[in-house]
Design an enzyme around this catalytic site. Sequence first.
Site, PDB file in Angstrom:
ATOM      1  N   GLY A  88       0.902  -1.242  -0.042  1.00  0.00           N
ATOM      2  CA  GLY A  88      -0.058  -0.174   0.092  1.00  0.00           C
ATOM      3  C   GLY A  88       0.948   1.221   0.072  1.00  0.00           C
ATOM      4  O   GLY A  88       1.980   1.134   0.180  1.00  0.00           O
ATOM      5  N   GLY A  90       2.568   3.711   1.517  1.00  0.00           N
ATOM      6  CA  GLY A  90       3.180   3.829   2.913  1.00  0.00           C
ATOM      7  C   GLY A  90       3.770   5.256   2.958  1.00  0.00           C
ATOM      8  O   GLY A  90       4.038   5.628   4.131  1.00  0.00           O
ATOM      9  N   GLY A 124       7.245   7.885   6.201  1.00  0.00           N
ATOM     10  CA  GLY A 124       6.364   8.170   5.117  1.00  0.00           C
ATOM     11  C   GLY A 124       6.607   9.669   4.273  1.00  0.00           C
ATOM     12  O   GLY A 124       6.168   9.932   3.533  1.00  0.00           O
ATOM     13  N   ARG A 174       2.452  13.568  -8.474  1.00  0.00           N
ATOM     14  CA  ARG A 174       2.445  12.664  -9.720  1.00  0.00           C
ATOM     15  C   ARG A 174       1.148  12.623 -10.281  1.00  0.00           C
ATOM     16  O   ARG A 174       0.068  12.684  -9.737  1.00  0.00           O
ATOM     17  CB  ARG A 174       2.971  11.288  -9.220  1.00  0.00           C
ATOM     18  N   ARG A 181      -2.360  -1.582 -10.297  1.00  0.00           N
ATOM     19  CA  ARG A 181      -1.354  -2.369 -10.457  1.00  0.00           C
ATOM     20  C   ARG A 181      -1.629  -3.729 -10.436  1.00  0.00           C
ATOM     21  O   ARG A 181      -2.821  -4.188  -9.877  1.00  0.00           O
ATOM     22  CB  ARG A 181      -0.466  -2.033  -9.453  1.00  0.00           C
ATOM     23  N   ASP A 258       3.809  -4.591  -7.713  1.00  0.00           N
ATOM     24  CA  ASP A 258       3.233  -3.472  -7.246  1.00  0.00           C
ATOM     25  C   ASP A 258       3.620  -2.363  -8.257  1.00  0.00           C
ATOM     26  O   ASP A 258       3.331  -1.087  -8.064  1.00  0.00           O
ATOM     27  CB  ASP A 258       3.489  -2.939  -5.843  1.00  0.00           C
ATOM     28  N   ASP A 268       7.138   4.705 -10.842  1.00  0.00           N
ATOM     29  CA  ASP A 268       8.067   4.371  -9.822  1.00  0.00           C
ATOM     30  C   ASP A 268       9.617   4.582 -10.443  1.00  0.00           C
ATOM     31  O   ASP A 268      10.153   3.600 -10.539  1.00  0.00           O
ATOM     32  CB  ASP A 268       8.092   3.093  -8.995  1.00  0.00           C
TER      33      ASP A 268
END
Length: 494
Positions: A88, A90, A124, A174, A181, A258, A268
């Site tokens: 998830g 994070g 985080g 972003r 995903r 992911d 990513d």
Amino acid sequence: MSTQTQLSARFADTFPELAVPWRSEEAPDPRLVVLNDALATELGLDPEWLRTPDGVAFLLGRDVPEDARPVAQGYAGHQFGQFVPRLGDGRALLLGEVTDHDGRVRDIHLKGSGPTPFSRGGDGRAVLGPMLREYLVSEAVHALGVPTTRSLAVITTGRKVQRTRVESGALLVRVAASHLRVGSFQYARLIDGSRGGDGEELDVTRRLADAAIDRHHPQARGAEQPYLALFESVMDAQASLVAQWMRLGFIHGVMNTDNTTISGETIDYGPCAFMDAFNPDTVYSSIDAQGRYAYRNQPAIIGWNLARFAETLLPLIDDNVEQAAATLQPVMNSFSDRYRAAWLRETSRSLGLPTTDISPDQEKLIDDLIGLLTEHQPDLTRFNRLLAETASVDQVDDAPVLRMFTAPGDITAWLKRWLAMSPDREAMKRVNPIYVPRNHLVEEALKAAEDGEMAPFLRLLDAVTSPFERHGRFSKLEYPAPEDFGRYVTYCGT
């Protein structure tokens, strides 16, 4: 709040099982470092307003429209081959969705916005260097015509964040076609599997698949077996994406499930880099000690990830799992051929050759070229670009590209075979970049930015977002790192 700013809560409302309502961490001293004006306008956002304190508060997720509902998304994933059932967001939040000027729904997503219920003990937060890296490289990849998430802004938070050293905290805004995903489907199947009773056990997975079809692969809706068609469509999108990476020498570095999107976008930009010398074993990531995500392994890894996606769809294909597997297996087995076809098309584009009805001679030419590149390891970006400047068979002996080979005779015969196929060199110049984010220049720009000097970053950004046209002021940006730069290592930034 700008009256022009509209954010829907489509994902949050549709998938409460996959979303935790959350709020971003407050930033004590936020400062806008870089803003993508063109992308903001495309999204229907006013760049000038985004530069105001209210606009920055919106970008930070602190002041969003009343109808927005920011959430941390849940997903699972295979990380370096090991399944983690609960990953998830994070350190991220989905602020919501906007509809851009072309009518496309786009996610507005934060990265580095503070701890969430998925943080697993982490803080985080993100720091300036990695967020600027993602901004730079994702916008370069977009300019190269490769499907990718985009970067709207980087903002420093005013916090100091401890990593291997104390660094300036920062946040990336972003933009994506969506953040669905393979890991989203893995998480949905776990949720469904934990439920009892008939009729509901596939509810989340089915709704997720339907949403993926509606948003990304609508052609699957009319198929006889829409979920099988969804799988095929995602397979083709990912085969095409990775073929484009391979053509350009891009190494993603962390191809976990992911990080494999249903839309077919690159996502990513952690330990990513563009390869200089052509070496299929190249690995830049500090966390990939075994080379799982080396350049040469990317096609096989995306095939492996797609197999994990197929597993989540089995119960949707047929109530009898064995029959579902028998239906899916031939499609899965076709991946290597589909990828090969995509890769041949992409490499043919680089060579200015036909991309359809590829002849056996053209295929052999391409395979022989990869052998030569592997043996001699020239700089891939310059090789592809200089190839377009090889004028004719009569001038092969003087071709600039020969100077990139220690034994020019090995490439001369290949060049004559290639030129005999009448390549379209003008078309080559439209797809083979002059400028990519060279690793040494990226590091130089990020270090300067961390010291408060943004000029090197902005100059490099200017070059890589106009990659096909040569500009005299960027002449030094055409070349790979000097020998004393040493071995390049990238880090995920967490």
